[in-house]
Design an enzyme around this catalytic site. Structure first.
Site, PDB file in Angstrom:
ATOM      1  N   GLY A 277       0.809  -1.216   0.000  1.00  0.00           N
ATOM      2  CA  GLY A 277       0.000   0.000   0.000  1.00  0.00           C
ATOM      3  C   GLY A 277       0.841   1.264   0.000  1.00  0.00           C
TER       4      GLY A 277
ATOM      5  CG  PHE B 222      -2.164   9.512   4.135  1.00  0.00           C
ATOM      6  CD1 PHE B 222      -1.490  10.679   3.840  1.00  0.00           C
ATOM      7  CD2 PHE B 222      -3.485   9.394   3.756  1.00  0.00           C
ATOM      8  CE1 PHE B 222      -2.124  11.728   3.178  1.00  0.00           C
ATOM      9  CE2 PHE B 222      -4.133  10.433   3.102  1.00  0.00           C
ATOM     10  CZ  PHE B 222      -3.450  11.599   2.809  1.00  0.00           C
ATOM     11  N   GLY B 223      -0.048   5.636   5.315  1.00  0.00           N
ATOM     12  CA  GLY B 223       0.729   4.779   6.198  1.00  0.00           C
ATOM     13  C   GLY B 223       1.930   4.170   5.503  1.00  0.00           C
TER      14      GLY B 223
ATOM     15  CB  VAL C 281      -1.286  -7.913  -2.306  1.00  0.00           C
ATOM     16  CG1 VAL C 281      -1.043  -9.052  -1.317  1.00  0.00           C
ATOM     17  CG2 VAL C 281      -0.003  -7.115  -2.515  1.00  0.00           C
TER      18      VAL C 281
ATOM     19  CD  GLU D 288     -13.936  18.082   4.089  1.00  0.00           C
ATOM     20  OE1 GLU D 288     -13.226  18.658   4.933  1.00  0.00           O
ATOM     21  OE2 GLU D 288     -13.526  17.145   3.376  1.00  0.00           O
TER      22      GLU D 288
ATOM     23  CG  ASP E 283      -8.158   3.803   6.819  1.00  0.00           C
ATOM     24  OD1 ASP E 283      -7.825   4.554   7.745  1.00  0.00           O
ATOM     25  OD2 ASP E 283      -8.565   4.233   5.717  1.00  0.00           O
TER      26      ASP E 283
ATOM     27  CD  GLN F 195      -1.742  13.596  11.579  1.00  0.00           C
ATOM     28  OE1 GLN F 195      -0.964  13.077  12.358  1.00  0.00           O
ATOM     29  NE2 GLN F 195      -1.333  14.347  10.577  1.00  0.00           N
TER      30      GLN F 195
END
Length: 428
Positions: free
Chosen positions: A17, A20-21, A85, A176, A306, A324
């Protein structure tokens, strides 16, 4: 097919992946004595918090996407492979991918999340999720195509349905998105479609719970609702959806809304990869991890972002599925690996809650920075600054900033092209 990954005498760390992580972990391992293999089905990182702006013609897709190979240019210990994967074999320490098997010494699973339709197949088939750039472009195409169709019919009921947009889910993405569509109604669509009475356009935000932005403060929730109603959005609370056949959206309270565009932002679940231990799968397809973000019984496997389920006293239902958390976990597991490889004592992961924010159109935003909570123009500037700073790549920051300045002073959104990159079939 052969993945053609060169052998190394260094420990191999495979990261699944490039979100962000995954990015945070790979960056933190840049100078570590390991070989890093990053696998992602796309060759770019997506800045998901701004997907809704692509969907509503505020930004171009490449403003929020950045090539992974460019991000890691100069990372001499990292190899990227574009692949999907399919299976994680913890016994043999291999991941089965679309380009062949890849072995690991340490595995970091940062596969992220996908839309959760809660078993409602009708929404999976007919509504529009927004978890990727192609899906955001599909939404943009549907919105503007519906208005083009509306100009071709004199049937007022059909026109009304084509000009009605429903956003399902009152979290940050839903709020949003509804706000951005409200801005389109106010500033863009009347000029683009003078032959239509845009005053008849309806925008609905449907939330199953009793409030918007449930994870934020009561002040943020009420402010968001007030701002949305100022933009002409009809907010439905305590109104779970039950069915959508592509024409009529049915609510549990018996109301039916005819709409040609239903956007799904009501929930996500972990993008679970087969092979991880079934007993550790928790609610929302998330994998339970220990204090070091590792999978119990498979100490060489980390799960972050997540997909990771880690309850704390402050978050008994697990840490929130936000950027975050993924960034902090990614940095942590990289540092944890370095500590273990150097023989140092590991330390447990602690999440630092930096607060939450959401924007609802021009000059309107809500910010919860504990213990400070505020809304309005200052909150909007804070929201913009934070998102600009966290975008990947200097070019993207400059392009997004220029777009925002242009849109602010011109009351315009120039990216109104009708494109359907995923080939999703449009209703006739």
């Amino acid at each position: 097919m052969n993945s053609s990954i060169p052998q190394s005498n260094r420990p191999r760390v495979v990261i699944i992946g490039g979100g962000f992580g995954g990015l945070a972990a790979a960056r933190a391992l840049r100078r570590a004595p390991v070989q890093v293999i990053l696998i992602d089905k796309n060759n770019y990182h997506t800045f998901q918090p701004l997907l809704y702006q692509v969907a509503t013609a505020g930004l171009e897709p490449d403003s929020i996407g950045y090539p992974l190979r460019k991000i890691f240019k100069g990372h001499h210990n990292l190899i990227y492979r574009m692949a999907e994967v399919n299976f994680i074999d913890t016994a043999s320490k291999k991941v089965e991918t679309s380009i062949g098997p890849v072995s690991w010494d340490y595995l970091i699973v940062a596969a992220g999340s996908r839309s959760n339709f809660f078993g409602m197949d009708s929404f999976s088939a007919h509504s529009m999720p927004m978890k990727s750039i192609p899906e955001a472009m599909d939404i943009r195409a549907r919105l503007f195509r519906n208005f083009e169709k509306a100009t071709l019919t004199e049937n007022l009921a059909e026109q009304d349905a084509l000009m009605t947009v429903v956003v399902v889910g009152g979290g940050p993405t839903g709020v949003e998105t509804a706000g951005a569509i409200g801005e389109l109604k106010r500033h863009i669509l009347p000029r683009d479609f003078p032959e239509l009475d845009i005053r008849r356009m309806q925008i609905h935000l449907v939330e199953a719970g009793p409030s918007l932005l449930a994870a934020m403060s009561a002040h943020a929730s009420e402010s968001a609702r007030h701002y949305l109603e100022e933009l002409g959005v009809t907010v439905w609370l305590n109104a779970p959806v039950v069915d959508f056949d592509g024409v009529g959206l049915k609510l549990k309270n018996g109301v039916t809304i005819r709409s040609g565009a239903v956007i799904w932002s009501a929930g996500v679940e972990g993008a679970l990869i087969p092979g991880l231990p079934d007993p550790l799968i928790q609610r929302g397809n998330r994998i339970q991890v220990d204090d070091y973000c590792r999978v119990e019984g498979a100490g060489s496997v980390y799960v972050i972002g997540d997909l990771a389920f880690r309850p704390t006293a402050a978050f008994p239902k697990g840490l929130p599925m936000v950027a975050q958390v993924a960034i902090q976990m990614g940095t942590f597991v990289a540092n944890d690996l370095k500590r273990r490889l150097s023989g140092k004592e590991p330390v447990p992961f602690e999440y630092k809650d930096l607060g939450s924010m959401a924007t609802i159109g021009r000059n309107r935003a809500v910010v919860d920075l504990k213990p400070v909570r505020f809304s309005g123009l200052i909150a909007w500037f804070v929201w913009m600054a934070v998102h600009l700073m966290t975008l990947v790549g200097f070019r993207n920051r400059v392009v997004v900033f220029i777009n925002w300045v242009y849109n602010y002073f011109s009351y315009d959104r120039g990216i109104r092209l009708i494109l359907t990159p995923t080939g999703r079939k449009e209703p006739s």
